[in-house]
Design a protein around this motif. Structure first.
Motif, short mmCIF file in Angstrom:
data_model
loop_
_atom_site.label_atom_id
_atom_site.label_comp_id
_atom_site.label_asym_id
_atom_site.label_seq_id
_atom_site.Cartn_x
_atom_site.Cartn_y
_atom_site.Cartn_z
N UNK A 69 0.99 -1.28 0.06
CA UNK A 69 0.03 0.15 0.05
C UNK A 69 0.87 1.29 0.09
N UNK A 70 1.03 1.85 -1.06
CA UNK A 70 1.84 3.19 -1.20
C UNK A 70 1.46 4.21 -0.29
N UNK A 71 0.47 4.47 0.13
CA UNK A 71 -0.12 5.45 1.00
C UNK A 71 0.58 5.12 2.35
N UNK A 72 0.60 3.90 2.76
CA UNK A 72 1.19 3.48 4.11
C UNK A 72 2.78 3.25 3.87
N UNK A 73 3.02 2.99 3.05
CA UNK A 73 4.50 2.63 2.85
C UNK A 73 5.36 4.05 2.58
N UNK A 74 4.93 4.87 2.07
CA UNK A 74 5.65 6.08 1.96
C UNK A 74 5.32 7.08 2.82
N UNK A 75 6.64 7.47 3.67
CA UNK A 75 6.50 8.42 4.69
C UNK A 75 6.10 9.98 4.13
N UNK A 76 5.45 10.86 5.01
CA UNK A 76 5.55 12.29 4.35
C UNK A 76 6.77 12.84 3.98
N UNK A 77 6.95 13.10 2.76
CA UNK A 77 8.08 13.69 2.17
C UNK A 77 8.71 15.06 2.57
N UNK A 78 7.53 15.97 2.95
CA UNK A 78 7.87 17.16 3.29
C UNK A 78 8.63 17.41 4.69
N UNK A 79 7.94 16.28 5.64
CA UNK A 79 8.75 16.17 7.07
C UNK A 79 10.19 15.79 6.86
#
Length: 283
Positions: A18-28
Motif C-alpha cells: 500500500x503506497x500510501x502506508x509505505x511512503x512517509x510524508x516527504x516534506x517532513x
C-alpha cells in the motif's frame, strides 16, 4: 483491502503493498534533513515549507491561532520558525500531513471526522499535561497524542471487515472497560492497533519517542526514557473519550486531582473547535 485469515494475519501484512502506508510524508523528511544539518538555516527550512503553498498557509493559520496565542500576526514561515523553533514546526508539519493523508478514508460505519476530533482532543490534553508537569515535551506530546491511534486507520484501510467486527463487539460491551478495546482487537485480529501504529511509524522512520509512546500505550514502562510521555498520552487518551472521560487508574498514576483534570479539560475545550477546523481539512 487485503485478503486475510485472522489466525495468520500479521502487522507486516497490513503495511505491505500500500503506497500510501509505505511512503512517509516527504516534506517532513526534507525538513528533518535541514534541521539536522548545522550548515542550514531557518531560511532553508522556510523554503521547503513554502514549496507547498497549501501547507504553508495552513501552518500560518495554526501559528496565528489560539494554539500559540501570539500577540501579533505572524506573516511568514521564517517568522514562525523564529518564534516556535524549527523542531516544533517540523512536528507541526508532520501532524498536519498525517491528518491530511488519512482524512479521506471511505466507509459508512466509520467517521474519520470523529476520529480526528477525538485524537486532536487527546493531543491538546497531552500538551496541557506536559505543561502542567513541566516535562518540556509540549510539541512532541501534542504530536504523540495526535497519532497514537493511527493503527485504527490502518485497520479500516486494510481490513475493514475485521475492524467493523471489533466495533460491533465494542458497542455490545456495557460498561466498556479501559482495556476492552485492546483485548477485542487481539482476539479478532491477532494484535492491537497500538502495535500496528507503532510499526507504521517505525517503518516511516519517525523518531523513537513517537514509536515508543504508541508501543508503550498498553504496556507501561515505568523506568524507560519515554515512560513519562507515554503515561501522559495514555491519560490524555482516556480523558479524550467524551463518553467515558475519567479513568481513576490512569489519573492516580500521575497523581492528579479531579480539580486539576477539570482545569485542563476546561482549558482545551475553549480552543478545541477553532484548532480542529485548522487541522481537519474538510470541515
Amino acid at each position: 483491502m487485503i485478503a486475510y485469515s485472522p489466525s495468520t494475519l500479521t502487522v507486516a501484512d497490513l503495511l505491505r503493498g500500500d503506497l500510501q502506508l509505505a511512503s512517509p510524508p516527504n516534506a517532513y523528511f526534507l525538513l528533518k534533513k535541514i534541521v539536522e544539518d548545522p550548515n542550514k538555516t531557518a531560511k532553508d527550512a522556510a523554503v521547503v515549507i513554502e514549496a507547498d503553498a497549501a501547507l504553508a498557509v495552513k501552518l500560518l493559520r495554526i501559528v496565528n491561532s489560539a494554539f500559540y496565542g501570539f500577540p501579533s500576526q505572524v506573516s511568514s514561515i521564517a517568522k514562525a520558525i523564529t518564534l516556535i523553533g524549527t523542531r516544533e514546526l517540523q512536528n507541526l508539519v508532520l501532524g498536519t500531513l498525517i491528518v491530511e493523508r488519512f482524512s479521506d478514508l471511505p466507509g459508512q460505519h466509520f467517521s474519520i471526522h470523529d476520529f480526528w476530533a477525538r485524537n486532536l482532543r487527546c493531543a491538546l490534553i497531552a500538551r496541557e499535561l506536559d505543561i502542567h508537569f513541566g516535562k518540556h515535551y509540549a510539541d512532541t506530546a501534542f504530536l504523540c497524542g495526535l497519532v497514537h491511534n493511527i493503527g485504527q486507520l490502518v485497520f479500516y484501510r486494510r481490513i475493514p471487515v475485521l475492524a467493523r467486527e471489533v466495533d460491533l463487539l465494542l458497542q455490545s460491551q456495557t460498561p466498556l472497560a479501559v482495556d476492552d478495546e485492546v483485548t477485542i482487537e487481539q482476539n479478532v485480529i491477532g494484535f492491537d492497533h497500538f502495535q500496528a501504529g507503532a510499526e507504521l511509524c517505525k517503518q516511516w522512520m519517525l523518531p523513537d519517542v513517537i514509536v515508543e509512546s504508541i508501543r508503550l500505550h498498553c504496556f507501561p514502562d515505568l523506568i524507560g526514557p519515554y515512560a513519562d510521555l507515554a503515561a501522559m498520552v495514555r491519560l490524555a487518551n482516556c480523558l479524550s473519550r467524551i463518553e467515558n472521560p475519567y479513568d481513576a487508574h490512569a489519573v492516580n498514576a500521575l497523581n492528579l486531582t479531579p480539580e486539576q483534570i477539570s482545569f485542563i479539560l476546561d482549558k482545551i475545550s475553549d480552543e478545541f473547535e477553532v484548532i480542529f477546523k485548522l487541522f481537519y481539512p474538510t470541515v
